[in-house]
Design a protein around this motif. Structure first.
Motif, PDB file in Angstrom:
ATOM      1  N   GLU A  71      -7.222 -40.192  34.216  1.00 51.86           N
ATOM      2  CA  GLU A  71      -8.276 -39.459  33.490  1.00 51.86           C
ATOM      3  C   GLU A  71      -7.736 -38.171  32.873  1.00 51.86           C
ATOM      4  N   GLU A  72      -6.930 -37.453  33.636  1.00 53.94           N
ATOM      5  CA  GLU A  72      -6.426 -36.160  33.155  1.00 53.94           C
ATOM      6  C   GLU A  72      -5.457 -36.344  31.984  1.00 53.94           C
ATOM      7  N   GLU A  73      -4.596 -37.346  32.085  1.00 56.12           N
ATOM      8  CA  GLU A  73      -3.670 -37.596  30.977  1.00 56.12           C
ATOM      9  C   GLU A  73      -4.455 -37.994  29.730  1.00 56.12           C
ATOM     10  N   THR A  74      -5.481 -38.825  29.909  1.00 55.49           N
ATOM     11  CA  THR A  74      -6.304 -39.257  28.780  1.00 55.49           C
ATOM     12  C   THR A  74      -7.017 -38.070  28.140  1.00 55.49           C
TER      13      THR A  74
ATOM     14  N   ALA B 181       4.254 -20.583  49.278  1.00 55.21           N
ATOM     15  CA  ALA B 181       4.365 -19.801  48.036  1.00 55.21           C
ATOM     16  C   ALA B 181       4.226 -20.731  46.835  1.00 55.21           C
ATOM     17  N   ILE B 182       3.595 -20.220  45.791  1.00 55.20           N
ATOM     18  CA  ILE B 182       3.436 -20.984  44.545  1.00 55.20           C
ATOM     19  C   ILE B 182       4.419 -20.415  43.540  1.00 55.20           C
ATOM     20  N   GLN B 183       5.139 -21.290  42.864  1.00 58.46           N
ATOM     21  CA  GLN B 183       6.096 -20.776  41.875  1.00 58.46           C
ATOM     22  C   GLN B 183       5.352 -20.158  40.686  1.00 58.46           C
ATOM     23  N   ALA B 184       6.056 -19.299  39.982  1.00 58.00           N
ATOM     24  CA  ALA B 184       5.437 -18.567  38.863  1.00 58.00           C
ATOM     25  C   ALA B 184       4.961 -19.524  37.778  1.00 58.00           C
ATOM     26  N   ALA B 185       3.903 -19.131  37.087  1.00 61.28           N
ATOM     27  CA  ALA B 185       3.393 -19.916  35.963  1.00 61.28           C
ATOM     28  C   ALA B 185       4.437 -19.916  34.848  1.00 61.28           C
ATOM     29  N   PRO B 186       4.467 -20.970  34.031  1.00 63.43           N
ATOM     30  CA  PRO B 186       5.467 -21.020  32.953  1.00 63.43           C
ATOM     31  C   PRO B 186       5.194 -19.976  31.874  1.00 63.43           C
ATOM     32  N   ALA B 187       6.171 -19.833  30.977  1.00 67.09           N
ATOM     33  CA  ALA B 187       6.028 -18.884  29.855  1.00 67.09           C
ATOM     34  C   ALA B 187       4.886 -19.329  28.951  1.00 67.09           C
ATOM     35  N   ASP B 188       4.340 -18.388  28.193  1.00 66.26           N
ATOM     36  CA  ASP B 188       3.263 -18.714  27.265  1.00 66.26           C
ATOM     37  C   ASP B 188       3.713 -19.761  26.247  1.00 66.26           C
ATOM     38  N   PRO B 189       2.780 -20.627  25.841  1.00 71.84           N
ATOM     39  CA  PRO B 189       3.128 -21.585  24.782  1.00 71.84           C
ATOM     40  C   PRO B 189       3.266 -20.866  23.440  1.00 71.84           C
ATOM     41  N   LYS B 190       3.921 -21.537  22.493  1.00 71.18           N
ATOM     42  CA  LYS B 190       4.154 -20.924  21.170  1.00 71.18           C
ATOM     43  C   LYS B 190       2.871 -20.883  20.337  1.00 71.18           C
ATOM     44  N   ASP B 191       2.133 -21.985  20.403  1.00 71.48           N
ATOM     45  CA  ASP B 191       0.879 -22.091  19.655  1.00 71.48           C
ATOM     46  C   ASP B 191      -0.017 -23.116  20.349  1.00 71.48           C
ATOM     47  N   LEU B 192      -1.156 -23.398  19.742  1.00 68.97           N
ATOM     48  CA  LEU B 192      -2.124 -24.296  20.383  1.00 68.97           C
ATOM     49  C   LEU B 192      -1.553 -25.703  20.589  1.00 68.97           C
ATOM     50  N   GLY B 193      -0.810 -26.184  19.599  1.00 71.26           N
ATOM     51  CA  GLY B 193      -0.206 -27.520  19.718  1.00 71.26           C
ATOM     52  C   GLY B 193       0.788 -27.565  20.863  1.00 71.26           C
ATOM     53  N   ASP B 194       1.601 -26.530  20.954  1.00 67.48           N
ATOM     54  CA  ASP B 194       2.594 -26.423  22.032  1.00 67.48           C
ATOM     55  C   ASP B 194       1.883 -26.368  23.389  1.00 67.48           C
ATOM     56  N   CYS B 195       0.788 -25.646  23.434  1.00 66.07           N
ATOM     57  CA  CYS B 195      -0.005 -25.521  24.659  1.00 66.07           C
ATOM     58  C   CYS B 195      -0.464 -26.909  25.131  1.00 66.07           C
ATOM     59  N   LEU B 196      -1.028 -27.692  24.230  1.00 65.78           N
ATOM     60  CA  LEU B 196      -1.546 -29.017  24.603  1.00 65.78           C
ATOM     61  C   LEU B 196      -0.416 -29.978  24.964  1.00 65.78           C
ATOM     62  N   LYS B 197       0.682 -29.890  24.225  1.00 69.73           N
ATOM     63  CA  LYS B 197       1.829 -30.768  24.520  1.00 69.73           C
ATOM     64  C   LYS B 197       2.392 -30.460  25.907  1.00 69.73           C
ATOM     65  N   LYS B 198       2.497 -29.169  26.222  1.00 70.38           N
ATOM     66  CA  LYS B 198       3.043 -28.774  27.520  1.00 70.38           C
ATOM     67  C   LYS B 198       2.082 -29.177  28.655  1.00 70.38           C
ATOM     68  N   LEU B 199       0.794 -29.075  28.393  1.00 69.74           N
ATOM     69  CA  LEU B 199      -0.175 -29.498  29.422  1.00 69.74           C
ATOM     70  C   LEU B 199      -0.036 -30.989  29.698  1.00 69.74           C
ATOM     71  N   LEU B 200       0.172 -31.746  28.641  1.00 74.47           N
ATOM     72  CA  LEU B 200       0.354 -33.190  28.829  1.00 74.47           C
ATOM     73  C   LEU B 200       1.601 -33.461  29.675  1.00 74.47           C
ATOM     74  N   GLN B 201       2.676 -32.726  29.373  1.00 76.02           N
ATOM     75  CA  GLN B 201       3.911 -32.877  30.177  1.00 76.02           C
ATOM     76  C   GLN B 201       3.649 -32.556  31.649  1.00 76.02           C
ATOM     77  N   HIS B 202       2.904 -31.475  31.895  1.00 73.71           N
ATOM     78  CA  HIS B 202       2.587 -31.095  33.279  1.00 73.71           C
ATOM     79  C   HIS B 202       1.801 -32.200  33.979  1.00 73.71           C
ATOM     80  N   GLU B 203       0.854 -32.780  33.264  1.00 69.30           N
ATOM     81  CA  GLU B 203       0.030 -33.832  33.865  1.00 69.30           C
ATOM     82  C   GLU B 203       0.863 -35.089  34.145  1.00 69.30           C
TER      83      GLU B 203
END
Ligand code: FE2
Ligand code: FE2
Length: 171
Positions: A124-127, A67-89
């Motif tokens: 590469e992904e973090e960069t 089973a795959i856990q649920a996707a996280p909640a939506d980001p607040k804005d574009l900056g939040d989206c990119l910051k959270k993606l970096l954290q995930h990576e």
């Protein structure tokens, strides 16, 4: 080792879900370019998942599609989206490091070699995400003189030059 590889396989599937859900959020928030990038990257994460699945089988292991856990909640804005993606990576990089660490401890050189492809991939992904964050900062920073630094940066990249930047060989 088999258990750890299966766990990482599921982790990559989850990463794909993260990118997919953020892609859907971005499309809904009118960022067509960003959603396109995120959807494509969701596919890349699925490829990572599949790469591990094939490796487990090639080495005579048993694949457990979990089973795959649920996707996280939506980001607040574009900056939040990119910051959270970096954290995930960054978080995923740590898990890959653990995988390499375990392979080393078990003297499983084949899996250590396999894990090292992912170590390089994570750099590469973090960069990649870090560079997007840099663009976001430029695009959202107000400067005197009405200069759009984002467009300026894009134009600088397109300025003709003789030399090329050395690229790492893809294999
Ligand atoms: Fe990945
Ligand atoms: Fe990734």
């Amino acid at each position: 080792m088999e258990k750890a590889l299966n766990a990482q396989m599921t982790q990559e599937a989850w990463q794909a879900q993260v990118y997919l859900s953020y892609g859907a959020w971005a499309e809904g928030a009118h960022y067509a370019g960003t959603s396109d990038f995120l959807y494509k990257h969701a596919h890349e994460e699925r490829e990572h998942m599949f790469k591990i699945l094939k490796y487990i089988l090639n080495r005579g292991g048993k694949v457990k599609v979990d089973a795959i856990q649920a996707a996280p909640a939506d980001p607040k804005d574009l900056g939040d989206c990119l910051k959270k993606l970096l954290q995930h990576e960054v978080e995923n990089s740590k898990l890959i490091d653990h995988l390499a660490d375990l392979a080393h401890k078990e003297r499983d050189w084949a899996t250590l070699n396999f894990a090292q492809w992912f170590v390089k991939e994570q750099v590469e992904e973090e960069t990649l995400v870090n560079n997007l964050l840099d663009l976001y900062v430029l695009a959202t920073t107000k400067k005197d003189g009405n200069v759009n630094l984002y467009e300026l940066d894009r134009d600088i990249a397109k300025a003709s030059q003789e030399a090329t930047i050395p690229q790492e060989e893809k294999f």
